[in-house]
Design an enzyme around this catalytic site. Structure first.
Site, PDB file in Angstrom:
ATOM      1  N   GLN A  66     -53.157  23.619  55.431  1.00 61.86           N
ATOM      2  CA  GLN A  66     -52.590  24.660  56.290  1.00 61.86           C
ATOM      3  C   GLN A  66     -51.250  25.162  55.737  1.00 61.86           C
ATOM      4  OE1 GLN A  66     -53.977  26.125  58.804  1.00 61.86           O
ATOM      5  NE2 GLN A  66     -55.489  24.742  59.695  1.00 61.86           N
ATOM      6  N   GLU A  85     -67.710  18.057  52.851  1.00 59.57           N
ATOM      7  CA  GLU A  85     -66.990  19.203  52.282  1.00 59.57           C
ATOM      8  C   GLU A  85     -67.748  19.717  51.065  1.00 59.57           C
ATOM      9  OE1 GLU A  85     -64.977  22.193  51.216  1.00 59.57           O
ATOM     10  OE2 GLU A  85     -64.300  21.171  53.036  1.00 59.57           O
ATOM     11  N   CYS A  93     -59.358  29.331  63.284  1.00 58.75           N
ATOM     12  CA  CYS A  93     -58.283  30.307  63.095  1.00 58.75           C
ATOM     13  C   CYS A  93     -58.745  31.703  63.490  1.00 58.75           C
ATOM     14  CB  CYS A  93     -57.791  30.297  61.639  1.00 58.75           C
ATOM     15  SG  CYS A  93     -59.088  30.670  60.444  1.00 58.75           S
TER      16      CYS A  93
END
Length: 430
Positions: free
Chosen positions: A266, A316, A388
């Site tokens: 982030q 991931e 987000c």
């Protein structure tokens, strides 16, 4: 032409037509304009909002990186809060949306900075893209970039010109410097510096780096990212470490994380720590439970969850992020976690064990329908969906409501001065 703004109906699109500066109108404002494509100036206003403030950035109208520099900070948060509330109202969510977690540092909060190179008056200049284009506006004083990185940017531009290093031109394919990237550790202030270069040749890189580090001791490592093709992507896979280890470290609580140039992390570490702590607290993970963390990046949330769970499975697709995550597992000596480098849809579909908790933190585009269908088959007892982009979050949650109920929604102001807002939603299996 007289135009009145009654409300901000959508933070994602302009209030009026696209590319119109009238998107900067605030609720209650009335303006008279001849040309809706021109920036608003004082004489345009018939009624001005009490929340409108003087914009300190000289390229605000052109850059497009910030949306709310003309709005006082508490009003920014109110507008974002209302945006999240309106979206969840479409799901008939009757509970109160929790008050926005505000940013104590709404300026100079970005710890990741990207500048692009251009040529102006035969000199290399660094700056930011003009809104909606790849035209670079020379500018080094961004109000949301970390202050130290702004100072370093000025030194870089000066040194590159001193050694006659040219800016890359995408039309001709000539020139050397494409972009500059910096990543700063919130924990110890160390900086990773990346020169994005057209090809492998970076003339006078040693004296440039030596002088740069002499001026700015916080730079601990320098990397050359190598481009061999025309692309608007900032970072490609081929890299060469020019100085140091090629990475820096940051901390969340007592956990340490290695950050490389291409790590997902982030941009606002202070708010990130609050965001992740809220997510972990809401999930109330027990020592006997199994957690699946999808879109797990470098393992930040996965490792935080592993401190409370029996076992964590972290998925991931990005190879570099996966490698960082595996390293971070070893670095923190945490063993009850399995990192899988694969597509989340495929792995979720093949899990044949009981899953108690699911963590979701997808990209702005949200999750795919195929992924959501597999979540409904997996049936974890609790889901924390971090996003987000609340619009896609609400779209995805609507799909899950056949088997889940929304228990808690928490907005977080991660991206101050912009229209973007982070949101955490806790879902419970019915």
């Amino acid at each position: 032409m007289k135009i009145t703004c009654t409300k901000l109906v959508d933070l994602v699109s302009p209030i009026t037509e696209p590319k119109s500066y009238l998107k900067y109108l605030l609720p209650g404002e009335v303006v008279e304009v001849a040309d809706i494509k021109s920036p608003l100036v004082d004489h345009n206003f018939i009624v001005k909002s009490p929340h409108r403030i003087r914009v300190k950035c000289p390229i605000f109208d052109a850059c497009g990186g910030c949306d709310f520099l003309h709005v006082d900070y508490l009003e920014q948060c109110r507008l974002k809060q209302a945006h999240v509330e309106n979206l969840y109202r479409s799901l008939h969510y009757s509970r109160e949306i929790m008050p926005m977690i505000v940013n104590p540092s709404p300026l100079h909060y970005r710890h990741k900075v990207v500048l692009s190179a251009t040529t102006k008056k035969n000199k290399l200049r660094l700056g930011l893209y003009r809104e909606g284009s790849k035209d670079v506006i020379p500018f080094l004083g961004c109000l949301i970039h970390d202050k130290e990185t702004n100072l370093i940017s000025a030194s870089i531009e000066e040194l590159l010109n001193q050694y006659k290093i040219t800016a890359y031109d995408i039309d001709s394919g000539k020139g050397i410097i494409k972009h500059i990237l910096m990543r700063k550790s919130y924990h110890d202030g160390s900086i990773l510096m990346v020169f994005v270069i057209n090809g492998t040749l970076f003339p006078n890189s040693k004296p440039i780096i030596q002088e740069l580090m002499k001026r700015h001791g916080s730079i601990k490592t320098v990397v050359q990212n190598i481009h061999r093709k025309k692309t608007h992507l900032v970072l490609l896979e081929e890299e060469k470490v020019l100085y140091g280890s090629g990475y820096i470290h940051d901390q969340i609580g007592d956990l340490t994380f290695r950050l490389s140039s291409r790590s997902f992390y982030q941009v606002n570490p202070l708010q990130m720590m609050k965001l992740y702590q809220v997510a972990i607290d809401l999930l109330d993970i027990k020592l006997h439970e199994t957690v699946v963390d999808t879109y797990s990046g470098i393992g930040t949330l996965s490792l935080l969850a592993a401190k409370k769970a029996k076992h964590v499975i972290a998925i991931e697709v990005n190879k570099k992020s996966h490698e960082d995550a595996v390293f971070n597992k070893s670095l923190n000596k945490i063993n009850n976690i399995s990192f899988i480098n694969d597509d989340v849809e495929r792995v979720i579909g093949e899990l044949n064990q009981k899953v108690d908790v699911l963590l979701m933190d997808p990209t702005r585009e949200g999750a795919s329908k195929a992924f959501m269908e597999k979540v409904l088959v997996l049936k974890p007892k609790r889901i924390a969906y971090i996003s987000c982009e609340p619009k896609t979050q609400v779209r995805d949650i609507e799909f899950l409501l056949r088997d889940y109920e929304i228990k808690h929604v928490q907005p977080v102001d991660m991206f101050s001065q912009t229209r973007h807002v982070e949101s955490i939603s806790l879902l419970l299996l019915k």
